[in-house]
Scaffold this active site. Sequence first.
Site, PDB file in Angstrom:
ATOM      1  N   ASP A 146       0.821  -1.204   0.000  1.00 44.74           N
ATOM      2  CA  ASP A 146       0.000   0.000   0.000  1.00 44.74           C
ATOM      3  C   ASP A 146       0.860   1.261   0.000  1.00 44.74           C
ATOM      4  O   ASP A 146       2.079   1.197   0.197  1.00 44.74           O
ATOM      5  CB  ASP A 146      -0.908   0.015   1.231  1.00 44.74           C
ATOM      6  CG  ASP A 146      -1.974  -1.072   1.184  1.00 44.74           C
ATOM      7  OD1 ASP A 146      -2.332  -1.521   0.083  1.00 44.74           O
ATOM      8  OD2 ASP A 146      -2.447  -1.477   2.275  1.00 44.74           O
ATOM      9  N   TYR A 165       6.127 -10.064   6.539  1.00 50.87           N
ATOM     10  CA  TYR A 165       6.120  -8.628   6.814  1.00 50.87           C
ATOM     11  C   TYR A 165       6.638  -8.379   8.217  1.00 50.87           C
ATOM     12  O   TYR A 165       6.489  -9.223   9.112  1.00 50.87           O
ATOM     13  CB  TYR A 165       4.696  -8.058   6.713  1.00 50.87           C
ATOM     14  CG  TYR A 165       4.222  -7.788   5.312  1.00 50.87           C
ATOM     15  CD1 TYR A 165       4.366  -6.520   4.733  1.00 50.87           C
ATOM     16  CD2 TYR A 165       3.618  -8.780   4.557  1.00 50.87           C
ATOM     17  CE1 TYR A 165       3.916  -6.262   3.453  1.00 50.87           C
ATOM     18  CE2 TYR A 165       3.168  -8.535   3.277  1.00 50.87           C
ATOM     19  CZ  TYR A 165       3.318  -7.266   2.727  1.00 50.87           C
ATOM     20  OH  TYR A 165       2.872  -7.028   1.445  1.00 50.87           O
TER      21      TYR A 165
END
Length: 271
Positions: free
Chosen positions: A64, A123
């Site tokens: 994002d 992540y």
Amino acid sequence: MDTPISTRNDPASARCFLTLSYRGAPFHGWQVQPGAVSVQQVIEESLSKLTGHRVAVVGAGRTDAGVNARMMVAHADLPESAPAADALLRGLNALCGPDIAIHSLTPVHPDAHARFDATSRTYRYYALERKNPFFHWLAWQCGTRLDFEAMNAAAAMLTEVSDFASFAKLHSDARTTICRVSHARWTPVEGIPGGWAFEITADRFLRNMVRAVVGTLVEVGRGKLSLDGFARVVEARDRCAAGTSMPPQALYLWDVTYPYFDASTAKYTSQ
């Protein structure tokens, strides 16, 4: 000495895997979109300029806006007339600017796919309990102590979850909210007082999923949400039940794994 980019049988083009890192702040995410600068766009434009042909780039995922990548893997089909690998790598790093670093270009099988062949993605989200001016734009500064033991007890539940609808961005285009999380844990960051990192590994991630998970875990750490409450959030399968989405600058795509490619060494094993 520069080395050839490919030995692919198709004389028209050669598929390569790119490994790269980027700072997310200057970009509106990975994916090309109208009216905004993206990481994918910058790399595609640079490759096209260097090769004299339009070159599409496919990434292992879609980070994002503002999210960083320590390790992103992408593939591209380069024309046979493209510069040699070493020269192309130098040219890419010159054209992509200071916020993108291309680490390697590796010839792979023509059917190798950076997104669909990935078996897991990891992540990391960085949090600081103490104010630190050197990491202001690299981590989230929470300004208070958190109960990381409780947060880890909640995080452990994620490995037993299959449906992550409670942590999915509303109105996204995801066909399914099913993910398989194999690891989720907070650990202290060595050498940074009050620094913590949340690492999560899964076969796939939904849009905004990690930041929503972290936001909900932070509520547990602040004592605003019990472990039973966290379990109810997961079971609700409702984004409105979960915590806030955390700031993007502290999130990093950390690693991507393949059965035939080691991103850390750019070593390819024939499929």
